[in-house]
Scaffold this motif. Structure first.
Motif, PDB file in Angstrom:
ATOM      1  N   UNK A  33       0.829  -1.205   0.000  1.00 37.10           N
ATOM      2  CA  UNK A  33       0.000   0.000   0.000  1.00 37.10           C
ATOM      3  C   UNK A  33       0.865   1.259   0.000  1.00 37.10           C
ATOM      4  N   UNK A  34       1.939   1.255   0.757  1.00 34.61           N
ATOM      5  CA  UNK A  34       2.845   2.417   0.763  1.00 34.61           C
ATOM      6  C   UNK A  34       3.445   2.638  -0.623  1.00 34.61           C
ATOM      7  N   UNK A  35       3.776   1.556  -1.282  1.00 39.62           N
ATOM      8  CA  UNK A  35       4.312   1.660  -2.633  1.00 39.62           C
ATOM      9  C   UNK A  35       3.276   2.280  -3.570  1.00 39.62           C
ATOM     10  N   UNK A  36       2.034   1.828  -3.473  1.00 38.19           N
ATOM     11  CA  UNK A  36       0.980   2.353  -4.340  1.00 38.19           C
ATOM     12  C   UNK A  36       0.725   3.835  -4.063  1.00 38.19           C
ATOM     13  N   UNK A  37       0.679   4.227  -2.795  1.00 38.93           N
ATOM     14  CA  UNK A  37       0.458   5.628  -2.447  1.00 38.93           C
ATOM     15  C   UNK A  37       1.619   6.500  -2.906  1.00 38.93           C
ATOM     16  N   UNK A  38       2.827   5.985  -2.768  1.00 35.76           N
ATOM     17  CA  UNK A  38       4.008   6.751  -3.182  1.00 35.76           C
ATOM     18  C   UNK A  38       4.024   6.941  -4.694  1.00 35.76           C
ATOM     19  N   UNK A  39       3.627   5.934  -5.426  1.00 38.10           N
ATOM     20  CA  UNK A  39       3.614   6.069  -6.886  1.00 38.10           C
ATOM     21  C   UNK A  39       2.636   7.168  -7.326  1.00 38.10           C
ATOM     22  N   UNK A  40       1.641   7.449  -6.515  1.00 41.60           N
ATOM     23  CA  UNK A  40       0.724   8.532  -6.828  1.00 41.60           C
ATOM     24  C   UNK A  40       1.356   9.912  -6.731  1.00 41.60           C
ATOM     25  N   UNK A  41       2.588  10.002  -6.229  1.00 43.45           N
ATOM     26  CA  UNK A  41       3.289  11.287  -6.118  1.00 43.45           C
ATOM     27  C   UNK A  41       4.097  11.619  -7.374  1.00 43.45           C
ATOM     28  N   UNK A  42       4.098  10.727  -8.346  1.00 45.74           N
ATOM     29  CA  UNK A  42       4.854  10.973  -9.575  1.00 45.74           C
ATOM     30  C   UNK A  42       4.353  12.264 -10.233  1.00 45.74           C
ATOM     31  N   UNK A  43       5.302  13.123 -10.599  1.00 44.38           N
ATOM     32  CA  UNK A  43       4.968  14.378 -11.267  1.00 44.38           C
ATOM     33  C   UNK A  43       4.634  15.521 -10.339  1.00 44.38           C
ATOM     34  N   UNK A  44       4.724  15.325  -9.005  1.00 41.20           N
ATOM     35  CA  UNK A  44       4.365  16.387  -8.063  1.00 41.20           C
ATOM     36  C   UNK A  44       5.587  17.158  -7.553  1.00 41.20           C
TER      37      UNK A  44
END
Length: 532
Positions: free
Chosen positions: A248-259
């Motif tokens: 889950x941490x990996x999935x949430x972190x991937x959502x930060x791409x481009x920020x």
């Protein structure tokens, strides 16, 4: 008044009332956060202590009140430590026994201006000495210091930059003592107005000192900003929880791409495996770092592959894997992460959730360099309660303070909010922004003045959030001078002890006792005998 005196004559009744009076400050802390209540919450306890018929009774009332205070502020431990919570509260509550004796000494008996003025100095100093002793790691640390209840107030945060949470505790107790003197004078209908005037003068001086600190204490100058992302996975339980948390941490972190973030922070125990034993996890973290363009600060809670024992470690991972920066937690939670004197107290593991195996501790603090030169000072969970640790990191050149925490054990209690509030004080004390990142909430970020940046991530959230965090330069008076209110308080207590000893030795009008004089003989006249 006569009826109340008779009602308090029962020792057991006094003890119960003392416990309740000592527990009164509890709502001043989060979650209720009735900060204003802290300024009068000690008054009932003070008034009870001053009526103690003997010094020994005052010691008992101080102990009982201390027990009530510690139990109330740490009540969220009950579901986990069970009966042992009462044992800890009773042991630590004994620290307030001498303070109870001091209260009776200064507030009991006939009031006077000199005694009142001394009480306004000695009693807050005595309270600060108690907080100093119980702040030792082995006794549970400085959780629930009275001054910490003021974490949301701008004037209090300004004072914290001058004298830390210690100065706040001193002033809160001073005001409580002054109010107790005024209440006592009111009950006596101001038969002697001089003590009341001294109390009013103390309240005015406190207000003036607060205003002066707010106006003239240096403000941290912010010269730059960084974008810090906090990843909070939320509650994950059941089998293979460590693997599912990482996913889950990996999935949430991937959502930060481009920020365009500068650093990503995961909470305490966010990685449940030693990265030396799990190169696959290291590769996944490095891939996340490359995708997001930011290094990731994780926290490993696992048995080390390169040395014996379990450690809690902050580890920095970049696009090429581990950077080599690592911080091993130096201050551990008694019973939560190790059992003191396990051969004697090991039974605690059978009545509560005490540590089955002692964690190992690190040896020194570490300042890590992130990206193009951002210097961060990591702490792990419990360590954010210690003012000296964050101060040392600021003096060592940290631009940003980070606490990685996990309070999921106490998810439905006041503990997560109380823990998050401490970061506001650490930020204000040091003039450094602070990030409090947790697994399950509450996560929070504070600027160099101790003001909240953005919104909290509550205990019901699973998210990744980016914060614009200001960076400050300069050094606060507290960071420069340290816990000077504590040193001043100890000097006051030493001075009082010397003065009291001298007074007893040189007390005028008293002679050394000698042998008792023989009883006076009464001469009785014999009746005249009749002449023969």
């Amino acid at each position: 008044m006569k009826w109340s005196g008779q009602w308090l004559a029962s020792p057991w009744r006094r003890s119960v009332i003392a416990v309740a009076a000592g527990a009164l400050p509890m709502p001043a802390f989060p979650a209720p956060s009735w900060w204003w209540f802290a300024w009068v919450a000690l008054v009932p306890w003070l008034l009870l202590l001053r009526t103690a018929p003997t010094g020994r009774r005052a010691l008992y009332d101080g102990w009982c009140g201390g027990f009530g205070f510690m139990l109330a502020v740490h009540h969220w431990l009950l579901p986990n430590l069970h009966v042992f919570t009462f044992v800890i509260a009773a042991l630590l509550g004994a620290l307030w026994a001498p303070w109870g004796w001091l209260v009776r000494r200064f507030l009991g008996g006939a009031p006077g201006a000199r005694r009142t003025a001394a009480a306004l100095l000695v009693l807050p100093s005595g309270w600060l000495a108690v907080e100093l002793v119980r702040s030792w790691e082995g006794l549970g640390g400085p959780w629930g210091m009275l001054g910490a209840s003021q974490w949301q107030q701008e004037p209090a945060l300004r004072l914290a930059s001058v004298g830390g949470v210690w100065l706040l505790s001193f002033l809160v107790v001073t005001v409580n003592v002054a109010v107790a003197v005024l209440v006592r004078a009111g009950l006596r209908r101001f038969a002697s107005p001089t003590p009341a005037l001294a109390a009013v003068a103390a309240l005015v001086l406190t207000a003036v000192a607060t205003t002066a600190a707010h106006v003239w204490s240096p403000r941290p100058g912010t010269d730059d900003r960084v974008r810090i992302a906090v990843v909070q996975p939320g509650v994950i339980s059941g089998p293979a929880s460590a693997d599912r948390r990482f996913d889950r941490e990996e999935r949430l972190t991937r959502g930060l791409v481009g920020q365009d973030v500068d650093l990503i922070v995961w909470g305490e125990s966010s990685v449940g495996f030693d990265l030396g034993d799990r190169p696959d996890l290291t590769r996944r973290l490095a891939a996340l770092s490359r995708e997001t363009g930011a290094e990731i600060l994780v926290n490993v809670d696992a048995r080390r592959s390169d040395r014996p024992g379990i450690y809690k470690s902050s580890v920095l991972v970049g696009p090429d894997g581990r950077t080599g920066d690592r911080y091993d937690k130096t201050r551990l939670v008694p019973f939560g992460e190790y059992v003191p004197a396990r051969s004697v107290l090991g039974w605690a593991t059978s009545v509560g959730e005490a540590a089955a195996e002692d964690r190992r501790r690190g040896t020194e603090q570490v300042v890590m360099t992130v990206g193009d030169g951002l210097r961060v000072g990591p702490m792990v969970c419990f360590e954010s309660a210690f003012p000296d640790l964050s101060r040392a990191l600021a003096r060592d050149g940290a631009d940003l303070l980070i606490a990685q925490s996990a309070t999921s054990t106490f998810q439905q209690s006041w503990a997560p909010a109380q823990h998050a509030s401490l970061a506001a004080l650490r930020a204000a004390e040091t003039g450094r922004s602070m990030v409090h990142a947790t697994l399950t909430g509450v996560s929070a970020v504070y600027d160099p003045s101790g003001h909240r940046v953005g919104s909290w991530l509550g205990t019901d959230q699973s998210a990744a959030r980016v914060y614009e965090v200001p960076l400050a330069d300069g050094v606060t008076p507290y960071a420069r001078l340290g816990a000077w209110p504590v040193y001043a308080a100890l000097l006051v207590l030493v001075g009082y002890g010397l003065a009291e000893g001298t007074r007893r030795v040189r007390r005028p009008g008293r002679r050394a006792p000698g042998p008792p004089a023989p009883p006076a003989r009464t001469v009785r006249e014999s009746p005249a005998r009749p002449a023969r």
